[in-house]
Write a protein that holds these residues in place. Structure first.
Motif, PDB file in Angstrom:
ATOM      1  N   GLY A  12      39.931  39.190  40.726  1.00  0.00           N
ATOM      2  CA  GLY A  12      40.612  40.031  41.769  1.00  0.00           C
ATOM      3  C   GLY A  12      42.073  40.591  41.581  1.00  0.00           C
ATOM      4  O   GLY A  12      42.457  40.427  40.317  1.00  0.00           O
ATOM      5  N   ILE A  13      42.596  41.177  42.346  1.00  0.00           N
ATOM      6  CA  ILE A  13      43.966  41.874  42.186  1.00  0.00           C
ATOM      7  C   ILE A  13      44.816  40.868  41.852  1.00  0.00           C
ATOM      8  O   ILE A  13      44.772  39.657  42.263  1.00  0.00           O
ATOM      9  CB  ILE A  13      44.354  42.721  43.534  1.00  0.00           C
ATOM     10  CG1 ILE A  13      45.411  43.493  42.822  1.00  0.00           C
ATOM     11  CG2 ILE A  13      44.631  41.687  44.595  1.00  0.00           C
ATOM     12  CD1 ILE A  13      45.758  44.698  44.335  1.00  0.00           C
ATOM     13  N   TYR A  14      45.817  41.057  40.758  1.00  0.00           N
ATOM     14  CA  TYR A  14      46.918  40.053  40.381  1.00  0.00           C
ATOM     15  C   TYR A  14      46.380  38.993  39.658  1.00  0.00           C
ATOM     16  O   TYR A  14      47.252  38.012  39.298  1.00  0.00           O
ATOM     17  CB  TYR A  14      47.853  39.548  41.681  1.00  0.00           C
ATOM     18  CG  TYR A  14      48.239  40.862  42.651  1.00  0.00           C
ATOM     19  CD1 TYR A  14      49.040  41.822  41.893  1.00  0.00           C
ATOM     20  CD2 TYR A  14      48.304  40.787  43.824  1.00  0.00           C
ATOM     21  CE1 TYR A  14      49.360  42.949  42.797  1.00  0.00           C
ATOM     22  CE2 TYR A  14      48.755  41.703  44.776  1.00  0.00           C
ATOM     23  CZ  TYR A  14      49.205  42.933  44.106  1.00  0.00           C
ATOM     24  OH  TYR A  14      49.679  43.748  44.965  1.00  0.00           O
ATOM     25  N   ASP A  15      45.217  38.840  39.459  1.00  0.00           N
ATOM     26  CA  ASP A  15      44.829  37.702  38.770  1.00  0.00           C
ATOM     27  C   ASP A  15      44.421  37.990  37.146  1.00  0.00           C
ATOM     28  O   ASP A  15      44.338  39.148  36.876  1.00  0.00           O
ATOM     29  CB  ASP A  15      43.266  37.101  39.585  1.00  0.00           C
ATOM     30  CG  ASP A  15      43.445  36.341  40.974  1.00  0.00           C
ATOM     31  OD1 ASP A  15      44.624  35.867  41.097  1.00  0.00           O
ATOM     32  OD2 ASP A  15      42.867  36.498  41.766  1.00  0.00           O
ATOM     33  N   THR A  16      44.053  37.068  36.410  1.00  0.00           N
ATOM     34  CA  THR A  16      43.439  37.046  35.077  1.00  0.00           C
ATOM     35  C   THR A  16      42.253  36.057  35.060  1.00  0.00           C
ATOM     36  O   THR A  16      41.887  35.659  36.227  1.00  0.00           O
ATOM     37  CB  THR A  16      44.481  36.655  34.174  1.00  0.00           C
ATOM     38  OG1 THR A  16      44.750  35.278  34.154  1.00  0.00           O
ATOM     39  CG2 THR A  16      45.939  37.217  34.274  1.00  0.00           C
ATOM     40  N   PHE A  17      41.603  36.083  33.787  1.00  0.00           N
ATOM     41  CA  PHE A  17      40.486  35.242  33.669  1.00  0.00           C
ATOM     42  C   PHE A  17      40.769  33.882  33.961  1.00  0.00           C
ATOM     43  O   PHE A  17      39.917  32.875  34.472  1.00  0.00           O
ATOM     44  CB  PHE A  17      40.136  35.278  32.301  1.00  0.00           C
ATOM     45  CG  PHE A  17      40.921  34.574  31.296  1.00  0.00           C
ATOM     46  CD1 PHE A  17      40.297  33.359  30.942  1.00  0.00           C
ATOM     47  CD2 PHE A  17      42.016  35.153  30.558  1.00  0.00           C
ATOM     48  CE1 PHE A  17      41.326  32.713  30.084  1.00  0.00           C
ATOM     49  CE2 PHE A  17      42.793  34.421  29.868  1.00  0.00           C
ATOM     50  CZ  PHE A  17      42.549  33.104  29.463  1.00  0.00           C
TER      51      PHE A  17
END
Length: 197
Positions: A12-17
């Motif tokens: 989701g938003i602001y995240d990475t893998f």
């Protein structure tokens, strides 16, 4: 033993893998081939359609044509994966789809910032109206599981995560971000990915 599909996890938003470290480890321990990518930019500035194109590009490059895959979208990633499924031909590639704590009917928190991707998650957005007009007909072609928590303070109201399709699984997880690492949720993810086609 039945061959398990590769599963692609979309954050989701602001995240990475890295958001999926716990889930990826759990699934890999249960013999799933796990794939995850970092969408960029991830801060709500990009149109969600552009981020969905990154999923399509990854799938097209990574998996041979006849290889079915399973797909999980968390939070904003749930809307991005739906766009891939419904508008970019993903329904012809994906067999099982998990929507996890996604603002499927929009979220009031999306009124907080006037950024393109965030605006597209508002309840009255053009993008969501478009996706919600035909999702039942399109997504009926894949095995859908919708997971959400009634305590979600990121998706407001929390019931916005619901969809009128597939199986619905509700978990008493106290924080939105914990959905991807809660043990009961992880067990339910393996159940959903084990559903016969």
């Amino acid at each position: 033993m039945t061959q398990k599909n590769p599963v692609l996890l979309i954050h989701g938003i602001y995240d990475t893998f890295r958001k999926f470290d716990a889930m990826a480890n759990y699934l890999e321990q249960h013999d799933w081939p796990v794939h995850r990518i970092s969408l960029a930019p991830n801060g709500g500035t990009a149109c969600l359609k552009e981020l969905a194109q990154q999923i399509k590009s990854y799938v097209d490059k990574t998996f041979f044509l006849e290889q079915p895959i399973d797909l999980l979208g968390f939070s904003m990633g749930g809307i991005i994966t739906r766009y891939y499924l419904q508008r970019l031909g993903g329904i012809h590639k994906v067999q099982r789809y998990i929507s996890m704590s996604a603002p499927n009917q929009g979220t009031l928190t999306a009124y907080s910032l006037p950024l393109t991707g965030i605006q597209q998650m508002r309840p009255d957005s053009k993008l969501l109206k478009d996706l919600n007009q035909d999702y039942q007909a399109l997504l009926s072609q894949v095995k859908v599981t919708v997971m959400w928590t009634p305590y979600d303070l990121m998706i407001l109201p929390a019931t916005s995560s619901r969809m009128k399709i597939g199986q619905e699984k509700v978990f008493p997880v106290l924080v939105h971000a914990w959905m991807v690492s809660d043990n009961k949720v992880l067990a339910a993810v393996t159940e959903a990915l084990s559903e016969p086609i």
